[in-house]
Design a protein around this motif. Structure first.
Motif, mmCIF file in Angstrom:
data_model
loop_
_atom_site.group_PDB
_atom_site.id
_atom_site.type_symbol
_atom_site.label_atom_id
_atom_site.label_comp_id
_atom_site.label_asym_id
_atom_site.label_seq_id
_atom_site.Cartn_x
_atom_site.Cartn_y
_atom_site.Cartn_z
ATOM 1 N N TYR A 1 0.836 -1.195 0.000
ATOM 2 C CA TYR A 1 0.000 0.000 0.000
ATOM 3 C C TYR A 1 0.878 1.255 0.000
ATOM 4 O O TYR A 1 1.739 1.412 0.869
ATOM 5 N N LEU B 1 -3.215 4.236 3.148
ATOM 6 C CA LEU B 1 -2.317 4.487 4.278
ATOM 7 C C LEU B 1 -2.998 5.233 5.424
ATOM 8 O O LEU B 1 -2.426 5.337 6.509
ATOM 9 N N TYR C 1 -3.090 3.503 8.657
ATOM 10 C CA TYR C 1 -1.807 3.360 9.346
ATOM 11 C C TYR C 1 -1.249 4.712 9.795
ATOM 12 O O TYR C 1 -0.130 4.782 10.307
ATOM 13 N N SER C 2 -2.007 5.771 9.593
ATOM 14 C CA SER C 2 -1.536 7.115 9.911
ATOM 15 C C SER C 2 -2.279 7.753 11.074
ATOM 16 O O SER C 2 -1.773 8.683 11.705
ATOM 17 N N PRO D 1 3.617 6.974 7.697
ATOM 18 C CA PRO D 1 4.359 5.883 7.059
ATOM 19 C C PRO D 1 4.654 6.208 5.593
ATOM 20 O O PRO D 1 3.954 7.012 4.961
ATOM 21 N N ALA E 1 2.894 0.544 3.408
ATOM 22 C CA ALA E 1 2.566 -0.580 4.288
ATOM 23 C C ALA E 1 2.614 -1.852 3.460
ATOM 24 O O ALA E 1 2.246 -1.857 2.277
ATOM 25 N N ALA F 1 1.920 -6.267 3.717
ATOM 26 C CA ALA F 1 1.135 -7.229 4.507
ATOM 27 C C ALA F 1 1.509 -8.659 4.140
ATOM 28 O O ALA F 1 0.843 -9.304 3.326
ATOM 29 N N VAL G 1 11.286 -0.981 8.786
ATOM 30 C CA VAL G 1 9.901 -1.461 8.874
ATOM 31 C C VAL G 1 9.431 -1.419 10.326
ATOM 32 O O VAL G 1 10.206 -1.653 11.256
ATOM 33 N N GLY H 1 -2.624 -3.720 15.394
ATOM 34 C CA GLY H 1 -2.581 -2.258 15.297
ATOM 35 C C GLY H 1 -3.588 -1.542 16.167
ATOM 36 O O GLY H 1 -3.990 -0.417 15.868
ATOM 37 N N VAL I 1 8.159 1.900 6.920
ATOM 38 C CA VAL I 1 7.154 1.065 6.263
ATOM 39 C C VAL I 1 6.477 0.211 7.324
ATOM 40 O O VAL I 1 7.146 -0.494 8.081
ATOM 41 N N VAL I 2 5.169 0.297 7.408
ATOM 42 C CA VAL I 2 4.436 -0.531 8.362
ATOM 43 C C VAL I 2 4.382 -1.965 7.832
ATOM 44 O O VAL I 2 3.951 -2.202 6.700
ATOM 45 N N ASP J 1 2.395 -4.942 8.344
ATOM 46 C CA ASP J 1 1.111 -5.330 8.937
ATOM 47 C C ASP J 1 1.000 -6.858 8.897
ATOM 48 O O ASP J 1 0.920 -7.463 7.828
#
Length: 515
Positions: free
Chosen positions: A34, A40, A43-44, A57, A60, A62, A83, A89, A105-106, A108
């Motif tokens: 992503y 994102l 994740y933000s 980020p 992301a 996965a 990462v 989360g 970078v997340v 996940d």
């Protein structure tokens, strides 16, 4: 020149990041990488008092398997891309799913959601990071396995691996979660797989029953750290007791807190009351159900007389002590007599059982937690003030009444200075006591956001100076808390980090640990 990405990893060129993303896509499929703002956003979003930009980020990813994690870690090493691994989360008051610093970078891990094994006889489970408490609870119910979970308050949407690795706690006799974990699988920064304890032995069938293995015990260094990515965790689950008796003891005055701790600590240490004892303040008790603006329109801290009025109208204590008794009916009868005698001898507090409180929402929610049942009732706290701001402050002290009195006074003084409410609870473990304060504020109000940051900073300064260490903290204040534990500990952590992760790719800055 502006980048096409919302953020770039520190020290990584756009060209190298393009190449890294192409390799992630080749490993995971484009649908699991992503980079667009829309994707994102999840994740933000943060609730903590810090600028969004500090936790944006760059992308992301996965992965769905250990092998995919290993291959992604190899890409990270090639391009020096950092990462930030997450499980579900849902660490909302501590930073949510957002990375600890801009541009990471997340990673996940929610697609890794297999319950690998549950042993009904030995009371063990082995799970991946994406498994939620609700999923594990449903599995036990579906297979009629008489085992109980221990879960944190936002139970159903959180996960046992992530909560345990961050040293979270629950409300049953198995509530010290890391203590009741056994065996990890960890993807190291090199891509190698470490199996801790007995897990490293070929053909071992004791990885989830004996914690120590041989040589130094390593599991602890993978909690609240960035030394590896935990991809499997063993858990000990509690055999369902023949009987369970939840109860609440209500106290009318805020000054009662010292006497409360002195009364219940001996019962907890002797395991008469075998679970963590929650001493919930009225504003926590009522904040899960009410909105502040319906009772007080001022912009300052809610006055004590309003709090007292609320307790009278809603028939709760200023302090509400939640406990449970577990075992056979005969055991519970004996321990119930001991508890009643201790409360009577103290001269303070009034005990209520489930039958006496009837359909009380707060009691129902607490009783469910003490049985490891799923609930999201605590999220009602976010409606108390509104505006989406929350930061958990979590200092630890000895389980002494004098310590609770000191901490209460210190916390209220600082919160009042910044016009915030004292929404808190004390949790008595065995010899320790956690003081959990939810700093609730309106994050859409720039003045409150600034004040919340300053308030949290002052709380850390004042409690640290008084000798009260913080056991968990949000991502904006990790460095500050790490500094409070001394230069030697910080240096040792950094040396371990450099030895295990020379490129500094896994969660740089987690718990104040940098390469």
């Amino acid at each position: 020149m502006a980048s096409k990405y919302i953020a770039l990893p520190k020290g990584v060129s756009e060209q190298d990041f393009d190449a890294a993303l192409d390799e992630y896509r080749a490993i995971l499929g484009a649908e699991n990488v992503y980079v667009d703002d829309l994707y994102l956003a999840a994740y933000s979003k943060i609730m903590i008092p810090d600028a969004d930009a500090n936790h944006t980020p760059s992308a992301a990813i996965a992965p769905a398997s250990v092998e995919e994690v290993q291959r992604c870690i190899a890409v990270c090493n090639t391009y020096k891309v950092p990462v930030w691994p997450i499980s579900t989360g849902r660490n909302l008051g501590y930073g949510s799913a957002a990375p600890g610093s801009r541009g990471q970078v997340v990673m996940d891990l929610r697609r890794m959601n297999k319950i690998i094994e549950v042993d009904a006889d030995l009371g063990t489970a082995l799970v991946e990071p994406g498994v939620t408490y609700q999923q594990l609870y449903d599995y036990l119910q579906e297979h009629k396995i008489p085992l109980w979970l221990s879960c944190p308050a936002p139970s159903s949407i959180a996960g046992p691996l992530g909560n345990t690795v961050d040293r979270g706690v629950g409300y049953t006799p198995y509530g010290e979660h890391f203590m009741f974990s056994c065996g990890m699988e960890v993807v190291m920064p090199t891509g190698e797989i470490l199996k801790t304890g007995m897990g490293g032995l070929a053909n071992s069938n004791t990885a989830q029953v004996f914690k120590w293995g041989y040589g130094p015990y390593l599991d602890g260094i993978f909690t609240q750290s960035n030394f590896g990515v935990v991809t499997k965790l063993g858990l000990w689950l509690m055999p369902a007791p023949p009987a369970f008796k939840p109860f609440v003891i209500r106290y009318p005055d805020e000054t009662d807190v010292g006497d409360i701790v002195e009364t219940i600590r001996p019962l907890r240490m002797a395991m008469i009351i075998p679970n963590a004892i929650v001493i919930s303040h009225a504003l926590w008790e009522l904040g899960t159900q009410l909105k502040r603006a319906d009772w007080y329109q001022g912009t300052d801290s809610i006055p004590d007389d309003i709090v007292k009025e609320l307790t009278r109208k809603k028939k709760v204590g200023v302090w509400n002590v939640y406990c449970g008794l577990y075992g056979s009916p005969e055991q519970i009868e004996v321990n119930w007599a001991i508890v009643q005698g201790a409360i009577k001898a103290s001269g303070k507090g009034e005990i209520f059982t489930a039958e006496q409180v009837g359909d009380d929402r707060a009691f129902k929610y607490r009783a469910e937690l003490m049985q490891g049942k799923m609930t999201t009732a605590e999220f009602g706290l976010y409606n108390w003030r509104g505006g989406g701001g929350s930061a958990w402050f979590a200092p630890v002290s000895q389980a002494r009444g004098s310590e609770s009195v000191k901490q209460l006074a210190l916390a209220k003084k600082i919160l009042t200075k910044y016009n915030f409410d004292y929404v808190a609870e004390f949790i008595v473990g065995w010899r320790d006591m956690h003081h959990i304060i939810d700093l609730l504020y309106d994050r859409t109000n720039p003045e409150q956001l600034k004040a919340a940051h300053a308030c949290f900073d002052e709380l850390l300064d004042a409690f640290t100076k008084a000798g009260y260490g913080t056991y968990r903290v949000n991502t904006a204040f990790m460095d500050k808390v790490a500094d409070s534990y001394g230069a030697v500990k910080k240096d040792v952590n950094q040396k371990i980090k450099r030895a295990l992760d020379p490129n500094g790719i896994i969660a740089p800055g987690k718990s104040g640990i940098w390469n």
